[in-house]
Write an enzyme that holds these catalytic residues in place. Structure first.
Site, PDB file in Angstrom:
ATOM      1  N   ASP A   1       0.851  -1.187   0.000  1.00 55.99           N
ATOM      2  CA  ASP A   1       0.000   0.000   0.000  1.00 55.99           C
ATOM      3  C   ASP A   1       0.893   1.246   0.000  1.00 55.99           C
ATOM      4  O   ASP A   1       2.120   1.146  -0.012  1.00 55.99           O
ATOM      5  CB  ASP A   1      -0.956  -0.034   1.192  1.00 55.99           C
ATOM      6  CG  ASP A   1      -0.254   0.020   2.542  1.00 55.99           C
ATOM      7  OD1 ASP A   1       0.946   0.376   2.605  1.00 55.99           O
ATOM      8  OD2 ASP A   1      -0.908  -0.277   3.554  1.00 55.99           O
TER       9      ASP A   1
ATOM     10  N   PRO B   1     -14.247 -24.208  -2.054  1.00 57.62           N
ATOM     11  CA  PRO B   1     -14.484 -22.807  -1.699  1.00 57.62           C
ATOM     12  C   PRO B   1     -14.310 -22.539  -0.212  1.00 57.62           C
ATOM     13  O   PRO B   1     -14.525 -23.413   0.629  1.00 57.62           O
ATOM     14  CB  PRO B   1     -15.922 -22.563  -2.140  1.00 57.62           C
ATOM     15  CG  PRO B   1     -16.528 -23.902  -2.302  1.00 57.62           C
ATOM     16  CD  PRO B   1     -15.427 -24.863  -2.578  1.00 57.62           C
TER      17      PRO B   1
END
Length: 147
Positions: free
Chosen positions: A16, A59
């Site tokens: 970031d 999943p």
């Protein structure tokens, strides 16, 4: 318990504006590490595993993490992935991230071995194959390659 260790170099795109890894990037890494541990125990990649076992995948249904030490561009981390708990169709994945000798992150995932039900067309959990359960349960440490 089978443990797969993967070294990852932190890239510029993982970070970031403060120069530390943006936390969702870790979950991308963890997903790759989960696929890698299954590749290590089955000897085939995820695409071939989906075809062989007639599943759509595994999943994620729950996840979480505790972040202790930030990682920065150019640093190398090591992700230790294991499957400490296996149910009939669900399993938990543990990721312990180290920066050097220091524990940087503890994360978990709960996933479900899943297929499409032919009658309803809906996704459902199906039993994990015994050979995969056995391989994941066998004590072993494997030094994987970066994914």
């Amino acid at each position: 318990m089978f443990v797969n260790k993967i070294s990852v170099e932190i890239s510029w795109g993982d970070c970031d504006p403060a120069g530390i890894v943006y936390y969702p990037q870790y979950f991308r890494m963890f997903d790759s590490c989960t696929a890698a541990i299954f590749r290590m125990v089955t000897g085939i990649d995820k695409r071939a595993m989906i075809e062989r076992y007639g599943i759509v995948g595994f999943p994620m249904v729950d996840t979480g993490a505790r972040f202790y030490i930030p990682s920065r561009f150019g640093e190398e981390i090591q992700v230790h992935t294991s499957v400490p708990k296996i149910g009939r169709s669900s399993f938990e994945v543990s990721h312990r991230v180290f920066r050097g000798e220091d524990l940087a992150i503890e994360a978990f995932e709960k996933r479900v071995w899943s297929a499409i039900d032919q009658e309803s067309g809906r996704l459902r959990g199906i039993p994990l194959p015994p050979e995969i359960v056995s391989a994941l349960s066998t004590p072993s440490i494997h030094e994987g390659v970066s994914s």
